[in-house]
Design an enzyme around this catalytic site. Structure first.
Site, PDB file in Angstrom:
ATOM      1  N   LYS A  54      -0.333  -1.223  -0.694  1.00 36.23           N
ATOM      2  CA  LYS A  54      -1.869  -1.752   0.205  1.00 36.23           C
ATOM      3  C   LYS A  54      -2.964  -2.700  -0.937  1.00 36.23           C
ATOM      4  O   LYS A  54      -2.705  -3.446  -0.628  1.00 36.23           O
ATOM      5  CB  LYS A  54      -2.155  -0.283   0.638  1.00 36.23           C
ATOM      6  CG  LYS A  54      -1.382   0.164   1.939  1.00 36.23           C
ATOM      7  CD  LYS A  54      -1.991   1.780   2.455  1.00 36.23           C
ATOM      8  CE  LYS A  54      -0.750   1.578   3.490  1.00 36.23           C
ATOM      9  NZ  LYS A  54      -0.807   3.297   3.728  1.00 36.23           N
ATOM     10  N   GLN A  98      -4.483   8.978   2.067  1.00 34.46           N
ATOM     11  CA  GLN A  98      -2.999   8.423   2.563  1.00 34.46           C
ATOM     12  C   GLN A  98      -2.385  10.006   2.759  1.00 34.46           C
ATOM     13  O   GLN A  98      -3.061  10.784   2.310  1.00 34.46           O
ATOM     14  CB  GLN A  98      -1.913   8.100   1.347  1.00 34.46           C
ATOM     15  CG  GLN A  98      -1.222   8.154   0.895  1.00 34.46           C
ATOM     16  CD  GLN A  98      -0.671   6.419   2.408  1.00 34.46           C
ATOM     17  OE1 GLN A  98      -1.209   5.355   2.437  1.00 34.46           O
ATOM     18  NE2 GLN A  98       0.719   7.036   3.020  1.00 34.46           N
ATOM     19  N   ASP A 121      -7.611   2.940   8.694  1.00 33.73           N
ATOM     20  CA  ASP A 121      -6.550   3.783   9.505  1.00 33.73           C
ATOM     21  C   ASP A 121      -6.734   4.215  11.106  1.00 33.73           C
ATOM     22  O   ASP A 121      -5.569   3.842  11.907  1.00 33.73           O
ATOM     23  CB  ASP A 121      -6.351   5.176   8.971  1.00 33.73           C
ATOM     24  CG  ASP A 121      -5.038   5.202   8.282  1.00 33.73           C
ATOM     25  OD1 ASP A 121      -4.573   3.860   7.750  1.00 33.73           O
ATOM     26  OD2 ASP A 121      -5.093   5.908   7.222  1.00 33.73           O
TER      27      ASP A 121
END
Ligand code: NDP
Length: 293
Positions: A54, A98, A121
């Site tokens: 990422k 994460q 997200d």
């Protein structure tokens, strides 16, 4: 008949080019470099590899990465304090924590502590609610990836029969809502669904996100249907480890009209959709209309 292969790698590469151009425009015309904070807690090997990819992808399109790798014994209060610091940081337009998190940290509390406008997200309850009520929002990345791949085959979903197998908050639920917002007729299946095979055979678009290797067989698929396989399952065949989807690809490719391969379908698109969200978040925070990527 052999299905058209929906090439996620090529579609992702085109999307990345578009994101890079819009990032450049934001920087050159408005002096803003979108910043993405990626927070990793602990040493989960898969998570480490995801966050590395990422951060690399962020740099490639001209955005700025802010990487935080904190120890596995980080407390929930410490992590919330970090998120609050990032919420207030004007150089950071997107925040991604994460998952999974170590057991002492409640992921729902962490997600809720992210300011919704920086929630790239798309997991914050406010963003889920905005999606539910048809308001502009940041949507989860994998469902965005899926809808973009579907639209590469069906520019309009008006009235099409879609079966979504799986109802997780990360994939199945938001994707079924996006499909509904696109005016498809959506059925959602899960572990308590009866007659799954018959439901699959009726679907013009079949999306599968269950985490069960090659579960959907070729003879469950309506001839000519579009199949979106989200699954990522590691299996061992003849002593060799490899990745397969939730659909039996070798069988499905002979029946479907179009299908995403695994790997090379939804996976490569997902990370680019994180960049799309970061870009959208940056435009919105700058008070500018989001670009049409
Ligand atoms: P979850 O385990 O969170 O959810 C699975 C869902 O599938 C649940 O709703 C479950 O139903 C349903 N389900 C499981 N087995 C069956 C079955 N036999 N019949 C019908 N429904 C079933 O998984 P995720 O949604 O997080 O992930 C799904 C898959 O997608 C995984 O392989 C994951 O690795 C992959 N994935 C891929 C991504 C990508 O970028 N390509 C990103 C995210 C995930 P119930 O609710 O009743 O338990």
């Amino acid at each position: 008949m052999t299905a058209k292969i929906i090439d996620g790698k090529t579609i992702a590469a085109d999307l990345r080019t578009a994101v890079k151009a819009e990032t450049h425009r934001l920087t050159s015309e408005h002096g803003m470099v979108p910043g993405l904070a990626v927070v990793l807690v602990g040493d989960n090997a898969a998570s480490k590899s995801y966050v590395t990819s990422k951060s690399r992808a962020v740099v490639e399109v001209g955005m700025r990465p802010f990487d935080y790798h904190w120890p596995a014994d980080t407390t929930e209060a410490e992590l919330i304090a970090l998120v609050q610091k990032l919420n207030a940081d004007p150089a950071v337009q997107g925040i991604l924590v994460q998952l999974p998190l170590p057991p002492q940290i409640n992921p729902a509390r962490i997600i809720a502590s992210i300011t919704p406008d920086k929630d790239v997200d798309g997991f914050h309850p406010i963003n889920a609610g905005r999606l539910m009520t048809g308001l502009p929002t940041l949507m989860p990345c994998t469902p965005i990836a899926c809808i973009k791949l579907i639209k590469s085959v069906h520019p309009s979903l008006l009235g099409l029969d879609v079966l979504m197998v799986g109802r997780s908050h990360i994939v199945g639920n938001p994707l079924s809502q996006i499909l509904l917002n696109e005016n498809a007729t959506v059925t959602v299946a899960h572990t308590h669904t009866r007659h799954l095979q018959e439901l699959c055979r009726r679907a013009e678009i079949l999306c599968v996100a269950i985490g069960s290797a090659e579960f959907v067989r070729g003879d469950w698929i309506k001839p000519g249907a579009t199949v979106i396989d989200v699954g990522i399952n590691r299996v061992n065949h003849g002593g060799k480890s490899h990745i397969v989807g939730d659909v039996n690809y070798a069988e499905a490719v002979k029946v479907a009209g179009a299908i995403t391969p695994v790997p090379g379908g939804v996976g490569p698109m997902t990370i680019v959709c994180l960049l799309v969200n970061t870009l959208r978040a940056a435009y919105m925070q700058a008070g500018l209309p989001p670009p049409s990527v």
